[in-house]
Design a protein around this motif. Sequence first.
Motif, PDB file in Angstrom:
ATOM      1  N   UNK A  66       0.830  -1.212   0.000  1.00  0.00           N
ATOM      2  CA  UNK A  66       0.000   0.000   0.000  1.00  0.00           C
ATOM      3  C   UNK A  66       0.863   1.261   0.000  1.00  0.00           C
ATOM      4  N   UNK A  67       2.081   1.165   0.528  1.00  0.00           N
ATOM      5  CA  UNK A  67       2.925   2.368   0.474  1.00  0.00           C
ATOM      6  C   UNK A  67       4.338   2.151  -0.060  1.00  0.00           C
ATOM      7  N   UNK A  68       4.681   0.925  -0.423  1.00  0.00           N
ATOM      8  CA  UNK A  68       6.023   0.700  -0.984  1.00  0.00           C
ATOM      9  C   UNK A  68       5.926   0.649  -2.508  1.00  0.00           C
ATOM     10  N   UNK A  69       6.566   1.606  -3.225  1.00  0.00           N
ATOM     11  CA  UNK A  69       6.530   1.570  -4.690  1.00  0.00           C
ATOM     12  C   UNK A  69       7.294   0.334  -5.197  1.00  0.00           C
ATOM     13  N   UNK A  70       6.749  -0.331  -6.217  1.00  0.00           N
ATOM     14  CA  UNK A  70       7.340  -1.585  -6.684  1.00  0.00           C
ATOM     15  C   UNK A  70       8.760  -1.424  -7.216  1.00  0.00           C
ATOM     16  N   UNK A  71       9.021  -0.268  -7.823  1.00  0.00           N
ATOM     17  CA  UNK A  71      10.383  -0.058  -8.346  1.00  0.00           C
ATOM     18  C   UNK A  71      11.385  -0.020  -7.187  1.00  0.00           C
ATOM     19  N   UNK A  72      11.014   0.671  -6.128  1.00  0.00           N
ATOM     20  CA  UNK A  72      11.875   0.723  -4.945  1.00  0.00           C
ATOM     21  C   UNK A  72      12.045  -0.670  -4.348  1.00  0.00           C
ATOM     22  N   UNK A  73      10.964  -1.434  -4.344  1.00  0.00           N
ATOM     23  CA  UNK A  73      11.009  -2.782  -3.760  1.00  0.00           C
ATOM     24  C   UNK A  73      11.985  -3.672  -4.530  1.00  0.00           C
ATOM     25  N   UNK A  74      11.957  -3.551  -5.864  1.00  0.00           N
ATOM     26  CA  UNK A  74      12.891  -4.315  -6.698  1.00  0.00           C
ATOM     27  C   UNK A  74      14.329  -3.925  -6.369  1.00  0.00           C
ATOM     28  N   UNK A  92      30.210  -8.229  -5.138  1.00  0.00           N
ATOM     29  CA  UNK A  92      29.096  -8.949  -5.762  1.00  0.00           C
ATOM     30  C   UNK A  92      29.244  -8.968  -7.279  1.00  0.00           C
ATOM     31  N   UNK A  93      28.881 -10.083  -7.894  1.00  0.00           N
ATOM     32  CA  UNK A  93      29.034 -10.225  -9.351  1.00  0.00           C
ATOM     33  C   UNK A  93      27.729 -10.602 -10.041  1.00  0.00           C
ATOM     34  N   UNK A  94      26.958 -11.509  -9.436  1.00  0.00           N
ATOM     35  CA  UNK A  94      25.731 -11.992 -10.088  1.00  0.00           C
ATOM     36  C   UNK A  94      24.598 -12.099  -9.067  1.00  0.00           C
ATOM     37  N   UNK A  95      23.345 -12.044  -9.584  1.00  0.00           N
ATOM     38  CA  UNK A  95      22.184 -12.351  -8.741  1.00  0.00           C
ATOM     39  C   UNK A  95      21.215 -13.260  -9.504  1.00  0.00           C
ATOM     40  N   UNK A  96      20.435 -14.034  -8.750  1.00  0.00           N
ATOM     41  CA  UNK A  96      19.261 -14.685  -9.327  1.00  0.00           C
ATOM     42  C   UNK A  96      18.041 -14.131  -8.591  1.00  0.00           C
ATOM     43  N   UNK A  97      16.909 -14.073  -9.285  1.00  0.00           N
ATOM     44  CA  UNK A  97      15.689 -13.501  -8.705  1.00  0.00           C
ATOM     45  C   UNK A  97      14.525 -14.466  -8.911  1.00  0.00           C
ATOM     46  N   UNK A  98      13.924 -14.917  -7.820  1.00  0.00           N
ATOM     47  CA  UNK A  98      12.754 -15.794  -7.930  1.00  0.00           C
ATOM     48  C   UNK A  98      11.547 -15.081  -7.340  1.00  0.00           C
ATOM     49  N   UNK A  99      10.412 -15.170  -8.055  1.00  0.00           N
ATOM     50  CA  UNK A  99       9.225 -14.452  -7.584  1.00  0.00           C
ATOM     51  C   UNK A  99       7.970 -15.325  -7.643  1.00  0.00           C
ATOM     52  N   UNK A 100       7.137 -15.166  -6.612  1.00  0.00           N
ATOM     53  CA  UNK A 100       5.790 -15.723  -6.627  1.00  0.00           C
ATOM     54  C   UNK A 100       4.846 -14.532  -6.765  1.00  0.00           C
ATOM     55  N   UNK A 104      -3.328 -10.157  -8.042  1.00  0.00           N
ATOM     56  CA  UNK A 104      -3.680  -8.731  -8.030  1.00  0.00           C
ATOM     57  C   UNK A 104      -2.646  -7.854  -8.745  1.00  0.00           C
ATOM     58  N   UNK A 105      -1.493  -8.433  -9.082  1.00  0.00           N
ATOM     59  CA  UNK A 105      -0.466  -7.620  -9.733  1.00  0.00           C
ATOM     60  C   UNK A 105      -0.606  -7.695 -11.253  1.00  0.00           C
ATOM     61  N   UNK A 106      -0.474  -6.531 -11.912  1.00  0.00           N
ATOM     62  CA  UNK A 106      -0.566  -6.483 -13.370  1.00  0.00           C
ATOM     63  C   UNK A 106       0.822  -6.657 -13.975  1.00  0.00           C
ATOM     64  N   UNK A 107       0.855  -6.852 -15.276  1.00  0.00           N
ATOM     65  CA  UNK A 107       2.137  -6.959 -15.985  1.00  0.00           C
ATOM     66  C   UNK A 107       2.968  -5.697 -15.760  1.00  0.00           C
ATOM     67  N   UNK A 108       2.308  -4.527 -15.866  1.00  0.00           N
ATOM     68  CA  UNK A 108       3.099  -3.293 -15.729  1.00  0.00           C
ATOM     69  C   UNK A 108       3.645  -3.152 -14.308  1.00  0.00           C
ATOM     70  N   UNK A 109       2.914  -3.664 -13.324  1.00  0.00           N
ATOM     71  CA  UNK A 109       3.411  -3.598 -11.941  1.00  0.00           C
ATOM     72  C   UNK A 109       4.677  -4.445 -11.794  1.00  0.00           C
ATOM     73  N   UNK A 110       4.640  -5.658 -12.364  1.00  0.00           N
ATOM     74  CA  UNK A 110       5.817  -6.543 -12.271  1.00  0.00           C
ATOM     75  C   UNK A 110       6.992  -5.943 -13.054  1.00  0.00           C
ATOM     76  N   UNK A 111       6.655  -5.275 -14.167  1.00  0.00           N
ATOM     77  CA  UNK A 111       7.734  -4.636 -14.940  1.00  0.00           C
ATOM     78  C   UNK A 111       8.369  -3.497 -14.145  1.00  0.00           C
ATOM     79  N   UNK A 112       7.553  -2.791 -13.400  1.00  0.00           N
ATOM     80  CA  UNK A 112       8.061  -1.718 -12.543  1.00  0.00           C
ATOM     81  C   UNK A 112       9.037  -2.304 -11.515  1.00  0.00           C
TER      82      UNK A 112
END
Length: 349
Positions: A66-74, A92-100, A104-112
């Motif tokens: 409700x108050x954390x912008x998704x871009x900041x969260x990423x 640090x050299x590499x990361x992997x990212x796993x998400x569930x 309620x999240x839209x494509x544009x939200x996940x892209x953010x």
Amino acid sequence: MANQKTKTLSELGEFGLIRQLTRDIVLRHPGSRKGIGDDAAVIDHNGFLTLVTTDLLLEGIHFDLTYVPLKHLGYKSVVVNLSDIYAMNGTPRQITVSIGISSKLSLSAIEEFYNGIKLACNHYDVDLIGGDTSASYTGLTISVTALGTAQPQQVVYRSGAKKGDLICVTGNLGGAYMGLMLLEQENKLFLADPLHKPNLEGYQYILERQLKPEACRGLGKLLLDWDIRPTSMIDVSDGLSSDLLHICEESGVGSRVFTEQIPVHPETRKMAEHLDINPVTAALSGGEDYELLFTVSPEDFAGIQSLEGISVIGIITGKADGHLLELGDKSTMQMESQGWNANQRWEKL
Ligand code: ADP
Ligand code: MG
């Protein structure tokens, strides 16, 4: 004393649970140089070291959309992992990212969210090399793993602090926690009255500390340039008291912290006063500052004192001396581990 097995999860707490689950784990491979118990694991491939660390962030436990912008969260999801690599004095050299992902999240939200991840990768010069994706019934779930490298002689563990060493910290403490308190306060007012306009004026710094923290990437090089080698190091993710106790526990030593030397930003102080909290308490028990807490030999006192952005806040003592806070009037009190820890929210579930 209650038998460990009969304790509830909230009685055990996060660290007690990890200890209980992992106490009989034996490392089979000589290359597994450090397993559980530090900011990152250390793997030795015939002299080349790889550092590995992973973190789990759950909606409703670690963040509130409700108050954390998704871009900041990423961005933050990456930064919290890189911080653990820097805490080993690695790169640090590499990361992997796993998400569930919840419905309620839209494509544009996940892209953010991914825009934030990519921004952090650019800023810290790391490659996103993989991950996993799934649907989630229980809100957004994020797990990031970071890989790093280090020279064998360069790695700094939690376990090397010696009696007489100086306790040092980068930046300032307590800001991220005060930022969280401000966001939660304004969110509550908004939920009670949707016409309430959030008043965040004058608190840009602590909001940024909470929403878009940075990892401390420059310390390793700075100390190398000054020929100072930390004897132990950890990142401040759970609060100064909790994280210093980890160093002391792993090193078998005690500590004395001079509360007047703990660096606190003016905005942190202002928010703490507003909430009637002692700013030192915010620094000791607040979390998520992602500063580096480290110890150096007393011979490095002059060198470390001359460095901007580093504060000497205490001294390592003998184990029998316990953990003390020395106040401005020279009186002392016990330092308790009350680190803010998202998992303590088990009690609320
Ligand atoms: P940090 O705060 O630096 O991320 P944690 O307190 O989360 O570190 O973890 C402490 C240590 O315990 C680390 O070595 C971590 O890898 C390990 N650990 C945490 N959870 C588990 C688990 N479920 N199983 C095995 N090891 C774990
Ligand atoms: Mg850590």
